[in-house]
Design a protein around this motif. Structure first.
Motif, PDB file in Angstrom:
ATOM      1  N   ILE A 175       0.846  -1.194   0.000  1.00  0.00           N
ATOM      2  CA  ILE A 175       0.000   0.000   0.000  1.00  0.00           C
ATOM      3  C   ILE A 175       0.881   1.243   0.000  1.00  0.00           C
ATOM      4  N   GLY A 176       0.566   2.180  -0.899  1.00  0.00           N
ATOM      5  CA  GLY A 176       1.337   3.403  -1.020  1.00  0.00           C
ATOM      6  C   GLY A 176       0.538   4.637  -0.680  1.00  0.00           C
ATOM      7  N   ALA A 177       1.142   5.556   0.059  1.00  0.00           N
ATOM      8  CA  ALA A 177       0.523   6.838   0.384  1.00  0.00           C
ATOM      9  C   ALA A 177       1.169   7.932  -0.451  1.00  0.00           C
ATOM     10  N   VAL A 178       0.390   8.965  -0.760  1.00  0.00           N
ATOM     11  CA  VAL A 178       0.840  10.073  -1.607  1.00  0.00           C
ATOM     12  C   VAL A 178       1.526  11.134  -0.758  1.00  0.00           C
ATOM     13  N   LEU A 179       2.752  11.515  -1.158  1.00  0.00           N
ATOM     14  CA  LEU A 179       3.480  12.610  -0.507  1.00  0.00           C
ATOM     15  C   LEU A 179       3.794  13.694  -1.523  1.00  0.00           C
ATOM     16  N   THR A 180       4.089  14.880  -1.018  1.00  0.00           N
ATOM     17  CA  THR A 180       4.600  15.948  -1.881  1.00  0.00           C
ATOM     18  C   THR A 180       6.120  15.824  -1.947  1.00  0.00           C
ATOM     19  N   ALA A 181       6.718  16.306  -3.023  1.00  0.00           N
ATOM     20  CA  ALA A 181       8.171  16.343  -3.116  1.00  0.00           C
ATOM     21  C   ALA A 181       8.681  17.482  -2.243  1.00  0.00           C
ATOM     22  N   PRO A 182       9.576  17.222  -1.289  1.00  0.00           N
ATOM     23  CA  PRO A 182      10.088  18.300  -0.436  1.00  0.00           C
ATOM     24  C   PRO A 182      10.690  19.434  -1.262  1.00  0.00           C
ATOM     25  N   GLY A 183      10.298  20.650  -0.922  1.00  0.00           N
ATOM     26  CA  GLY A 183      10.763  21.817  -1.660  1.00  0.00           C
ATOM     27  C   GLY A 183       9.892  22.179  -2.840  1.00  0.00           C
ATOM     28  N   GLU A 184       8.881  21.357  -3.129  1.00  0.00           N
ATOM     29  CA  GLU A 184       7.953  21.633  -4.226  1.00  0.00           C
ATOM     30  C   GLU A 184       6.574  21.890  -3.617  1.00  0.00           C
ATOM     31  N   TRP A 185       5.849  22.846  -4.164  1.00  0.00           N
ATOM     32  CA  TRP A 185       4.526  23.186  -3.624  1.00  0.00           C
ATOM     33  C   TRP A 185       3.655  21.937  -3.542  1.00  0.00           C
ATOM     34  N   PRO A 186       2.889  21.742  -2.444  1.00  0.00           N
ATOM     35  CA  PRO A 186       2.691  22.611  -1.281  1.00  0.00           C
ATOM     36  C   PRO A 186       3.530  22.223  -0.068  1.00  0.00           C
ATOM     37  N   ASP A 187       4.703  21.677  -0.283  1.00  0.00           N
ATOM     38  CA  ASP A 187       5.556  21.333   0.843  1.00  0.00           C
ATOM     39  C   ASP A 187       5.764  22.546   1.747  1.00  0.00           C
ATOM     40  N   GLY A 188       5.645  22.324   3.029  1.00  0.00           N
ATOM     41  CA  GLY A 188       5.844  23.397   4.003  1.00  0.00           C
ATOM     42  C   GLY A 188       4.598  24.185   4.333  1.00  0.00           C
ATOM     43  N   VAL A 189       3.563  24.087   3.506  1.00  0.00           N
ATOM     44  CA  VAL A 189       2.336  24.851   3.749  1.00  0.00           C
ATOM     45  C   VAL A 189       1.501  24.117   4.803  1.00  0.00           C
ATOM     46  N   VAL A 190       1.086  24.830   5.828  1.00  0.00           N
ATOM     47  CA  VAL A 190       0.257  24.263   6.893  1.00  0.00           C
ATOM     48  C   VAL A 190      -1.149  24.830   6.760  1.00  0.00           C
ATOM     49  N   GLY A 191      -2.108  23.956   6.498  1.00  0.00           N
ATOM     50  CA  GLY A 191      -3.494  24.394   6.346  1.00  0.00           C
ATOM     51  C   GLY A 191      -4.137  24.715   7.684  1.00  0.00           C
ATOM     52  N   ASP A 192      -5.255  25.411   7.615  1.00  0.00           N
ATOM     53  CA  ASP A 192      -5.982  25.784   8.828  1.00  0.00           C
ATOM     54  C   ASP A 192      -6.360  24.531   9.624  1.00  0.00           C
ATOM     55  N   GLY A 193      -5.990  24.543  10.902  1.00  0.00           N
ATOM     56  CA  GLY A 193      -6.344  23.442  11.784  1.00  0.00           C
ATOM     57  C   GLY A 193      -5.448  22.225  11.676  1.00  0.00           C
ATOM     58  N   ASP A 194      -4.455  22.239  10.772  1.00  0.00           N
ATOM     59  CA  ASP A 194      -3.576  21.086  10.605  1.00  0.00           C
ATOM     60  C   ASP A 194      -2.415  21.153  11.593  1.00  0.00           C
ATOM     61  N   PRO A 195      -1.928  20.004  12.057  1.00  0.00           N
ATOM     62  CA  PRO A 195      -0.775  20.008  12.970  1.00  0.00           C
ATOM     63  C   PRO A 195       0.554  20.246  12.268  1.00  0.00           C
ATOM     64  N   GLY A 196       0.574  20.113  10.948  1.00  0.00           N
ATOM     65  CA  GLY A 196       1.800  20.312  10.178  1.00  0.00           C
ATOM     66  C   GLY A 196       1.471  20.326   8.708  1.00  0.00           C
ATOM     67  N   ASP A 197       2.511  20.330   7.865  1.00  0.00           N
ATOM     68  CA  ASP A 197       2.258  20.303   6.429  1.00  0.00           C
ATOM     69  C   ASP A 197       1.837  18.893   6.008  1.00  0.00           C
ATOM     70  N   TRP A 198       1.636  18.698   4.695  1.00  0.00           N
ATOM     71  CA  TRP A 198       1.071  17.439   4.201  1.00  0.00           C
ATOM     72  C   TRP A 198       1.910  16.237   4.621  1.00  0.00           C
ATOM     73  N   ASN A 199       3.190  16.231   4.290  1.00  0.00           N
ATOM     74  CA  ASN A 199       4.012  15.048   4.532  1.00  0.00           C
ATOM     75  C   ASN A 199       4.102  14.696   6.006  1.00  0.00           C
ATOM     76  N   HIS A 200       4.373  15.695   6.849  1.00  0.00           N
ATOM     77  CA  HIS A 200       4.546  15.399   8.263  1.00  0.00           C
ATOM     78  C   HIS A 200       3.243  14.938   8.909  1.00  0.00           C
ATOM     79  N   THR A 201       2.128  15.499   8.470  1.00  0.00           N
ATOM     80  CA  THR A 201       0.844  15.081   9.024  1.00  0.00           C
ATOM     81  C   THR A 201       0.500  13.664   8.586  1.00  0.00           C
ATOM     82  N   VAL A 202       0.641  13.381   7.301  1.00  0.00           N
ATOM     83  CA  VAL A 202       0.294  12.050   6.797  1.00  0.00           C
ATOM     84  C   VAL A 202       1.206  10.991   7.402  1.00  0.00           C
ATOM     85  N   LEU A 203       2.521  11.199   7.350  1.00  0.00           N
ATOM     86  CA  LEU A 203       3.448  10.170   7.817  1.00  0.00           C
ATOM     87  C   LEU A 203       3.325   9.926   9.314  1.00  0.00           C
ATOM     88  N   SER A 204       3.001  10.960  10.082  1.00  0.00           N
ATOM     89  CA  SER A 204       2.874  10.766  11.527  1.00  0.00           C
ATOM     90  C   SER A 204       1.747   9.795  11.866  1.00  0.00           C
TER      91      SER A 204
END
Length: 711
Positions: free
Chosen positions: A224-253
């Protein structure tokens, strides 16, 4: 969107080449082979050459990992009427394609496999799942299947697994959960269909767990594979409203304990006019892939080595220009090998067929603005592509990497003295060495001198394969004085040189097998205990550290473990293991291990670094410093080094900032009081940072020269 076009995406960070780190370690073995003759070039190049103007160094004992059967891949799409033409399987088999991804990028999140429908999109006749699997089997490949996350359910995905692997016995191993789900509008831009009311990364993570549970209940062997963003490419680093972190860190945690691989997409971007423009951007990719692995290490811990990285989409740009021409063929060869050398198990080109777009002239040829490897036969206005399934230059770029190596062969370190000539090298399982040269200069043939460490070539004439102007396919070159020490590469040309080892030398002459990949059993701030699976016929093992193409011996043992000592805190090391037989002859190197030492647990200071927010190519961070000594600290400075190129401090507050190269020094403001002992007070400062590429956190902070613990 048009059924033949991949959806667009918002612009991310700018694209500037990253500087390559200088190699500083001594070579493990002497460089061999005097200069001799040259290989014949394409018609525009001379048949002989003089003094080399490019120097290439290859270290056959510096492993970059092994090629897998899934190394080369392509995407396929249900809107492509030519997807299952018999010619497709023949061409892909000839290029040693090992994976085919289905049902096609963003279409995956509107596609329902059982009814073979994609509401809101076009589905071509003859592109159903069984038709696709016919092409996969004829190619000798494996499928990578994208379960519908956007408008599907875990139950629908589990039904697909049941049909594929229980009913039909296809043995479909790799299953992604959705395509580019981070493009669902949660961060402002939305091209990916997502019918979930909650479009946050946390909701995606919850659903990935549900999909994994349902699908593995049917077939526990699926990956099973999960989708990540490429670090340094949008939206890496962007933290959405109410999120504990950006996409990769939230998903992987939340899913690092259940996924078997992660899926990343990477596009060079820009409307390139030369091969150098796009391939220079490849300098970003190794750092981005290293950061993906670092994120897996952080959240998966000891399980991280069992989680693969798949680069399931790659191409130059999404702007629709300069895509079928020769520069993109050079990029394809360079990109496939660069990604594979940096830890991915499959690289999947977007796309098999994609459709005509913007018409331009590149290198004297019509470029059809088509992101496909093969012509779809479409037209833009009155300009039409060649007959369906006619290969474009990227196909031959991918095919040339098959000349370099196949499953089980070992990628080894190689470097070039000139930026416009790239090099990749593979140690074959039978002891031969293959070297791929990519000349990105459109006007000048390059004469390349070849030096080797850990490999002694025989006197036999090497086998040379070429793809350059005037060639209609990969062409075997004979005659022309080709030698192990010097070749000529035509302008805008690809050349692969395959060398036999001198009799009695090389891994094939050793009675020792290849050791297993080392594992880090325990890593502190200054030590690392490594262990590996032993090899048959081994009398002793050599542990070596690699820096670029250079290696140095760091450990030797008759057992299968060793402890490395006196390592700098926060330092990163890449090591592999060789086995020596009773006569001292060395095996091929194991696959490499990269590890980073920590910081002392009982330092007299502690520093916390927190990235507060980011936007792909910029971020805001806060640093907090505590004095844990039993005396106060007055007039403090804090130092760190950025782990990646193109990271910098733009502006800051609460202190004075100065950056030289990658080194940052922060000085207390003039009115700052002393830092109280025993953690009695803290100093805090913040800054706006910039990054062009990956943005890993610094690993070591020093307070007045003392290495601090983490916060």
């Amino acid at each position: 969107m048009s059924p033949l076009r991949r959806p667009g995406r918002p612009a991310g960070a700018g694209h500037r080449p990253l500087a390559r780190g200088a190699t500083v370690l001594a070579a493990a073995l002497a460089l061999l082979s005097p200069l001799a003759g040259v290989a014949p070039a394409a018609p525009a190049a001379p048949e002989t050459a003089g003094v080399a103007d490019v120097t290439v160094q290859v270290n056959a004992q510096a492993s970059l990992g092994r090629l897998s059967a899934t190394a080369r891949g392509v995407n396929t799409a249900v809107w492509d009427a030519h997807m299952n033409d018999p010619e497709v399987a023949r061409l892909m088999k000839a290029a040693d394609v090992g994976t085919m991804r289905y049902p096609g990028g963003s279409y995956a999140d509107i596609y329902h496999w059982e009814t073979h429908t994609a509401p809101g999109g076009y589905v071509a006749p003859g592109t159903g799942f069984d038709d696709f699997m016919g092409t996969v089997r004829a190619t000798g490949a494996q499928p990578i299947l994208i379960a519908n996350y956007g408008s599907g359910t875990p139950e629908e995905a589990a039904g697909w697994v049941r049909y594929a692997n229980v009913t039909k016995g296809y043995g479909a191993k790799y299953w992604e959960i959705g395509n580019e789900i981070y493009g669902n509008g949660h961060y402002g831009s939305g091209w990916e269909n997502d019918a979930h009311a909650d479009k946050s990364p946390r909701e995606y993570a919850r659903e990935v767990r549900a999909y994994a549970t349902a699908m593995k209940a049917v077939d526990p062997s699926v990956k099973i594979g999960a989708v990540l963003t490429a670090p340094g490419e949008w939206p890496d680093g962007v933290v959405g409203d109410g999120d504990p972190g950006d996409w990769n860190h939230t998903v992987l945690s939340e899913v690092a304990d259940v996924v078997d691989f992660v899926s990343v997409h990477w596009y060079a971007g820009g409307a390139d006019t030369t091969a150098g423009d796009a391939t220079a951007r490849l300098a970003r990719l190794p750092g981005e892939l290293r950061e993906v692995r670092a994120q897996l290490d952080r959240y998966a811990g000891a399980r991280s080595p069992r989680i693969g990285i798949a680069l399931t989409e790659i191409n130059t740009n999404t702007g629709g220009a300069r895509l079928t021409a020769r520069p993109n063929g050079l990029f394809a060869a360079d990109a496939f090998m660069t990604a594979l050398e940096n830890g991915v198990f499959t690289v999947d080109w977007w796309n098999t067929h994609n459709g005509a777009g913007q018409i331009t002239d590149v290198d004297g040829e019509t470029d059809y603005g088509d992101m496909g490897m093969l012509s779809g036969g479409g037209c833009t206005g009155d300009v039409c592509e060649p007959a369906p399934n006619t290969p474009f230059h990227p196909y031959y770029g991918m095919k040339m990497t098959g000349e370099l190596g196949t499953a089980g062969d070992t990628m080894v370190a190689a470097s070039s003295s000139e930026r416009d000539v790239s090099v990749h090298a593979v140690l074959r399982h039978d002891g031969r060495l293959s070297v791929l040269l990519v000349n990105k200069d459109p006007d000048t043939a390059r004469t390349v001198g070849l030096d080797y460490a850990g490999f002694t070539p025989s006197a036999a004439t090497p086998v040379v394969s070429r793809y350059a102007r005037g060639d209609s396919d990969i062409t075997r070159v004979t005659g022309g004085g080709a030698s192990a020490s010097q070749v000529t590469v035509a302008p805008y040309g690809l050349l692969t040189v395959t060398l036999e080892p001198r009799a009695g030398t090389g891994p094939g002459a050793s009675a020792a097998g290849t050791p297993g990949t080392p594992e880090a059993e325990a890593v502190t701030d200054t030590t690392a205990r490594l262990s590996w699976q032993g090899a048959s016929g081994a009398a002793r093992y050599l542990v070596q550290e690699r820096d670029g193409t250079h290696t140095r011996l760091v450990g030797e043992t008759t057992g299968t473990s060793v402890t490395l000592r006196n390592l700098p805190p926060g330092s990163t090391h890449t090591v592999d293991v060789l086995a020596a037989d009773a006569s001292g002859r060395l095996s091929a190197p194991s696959s490499p291990l990269t590890f980073t030492t920590g910081t002392p647990a009982d330092s007299t200071c502690a520093v916390t670094y927190h990235r507060d927010t980011g936007w792909g190519n910029g971020f805001v961070a806060t640093v907090t410093v505590r004095n844990l000594a039993d005396t106060p600290v007055t007039g403090w400075t804090v130092d760190w080094d950025w782990p990646a190129d193109q990271q910098s401090v733009s502006s800051g507050w609460g202190a004075t900032f100065h950056q030289t190269g990658s080194h940052v020094r922060v000085t207390a403001p003039e009115d700052a009081g002393p830092l109280a002992p025993d953690g009695g007070s803290t100093a805090s400062f913040g800054f706006v940072g910039a990054n062009d590429g990956p943005n890993p956190d610094p690993t070591v902070f020093r307070l007045n020269g003392t290495v601090c613990s983490g916060g």
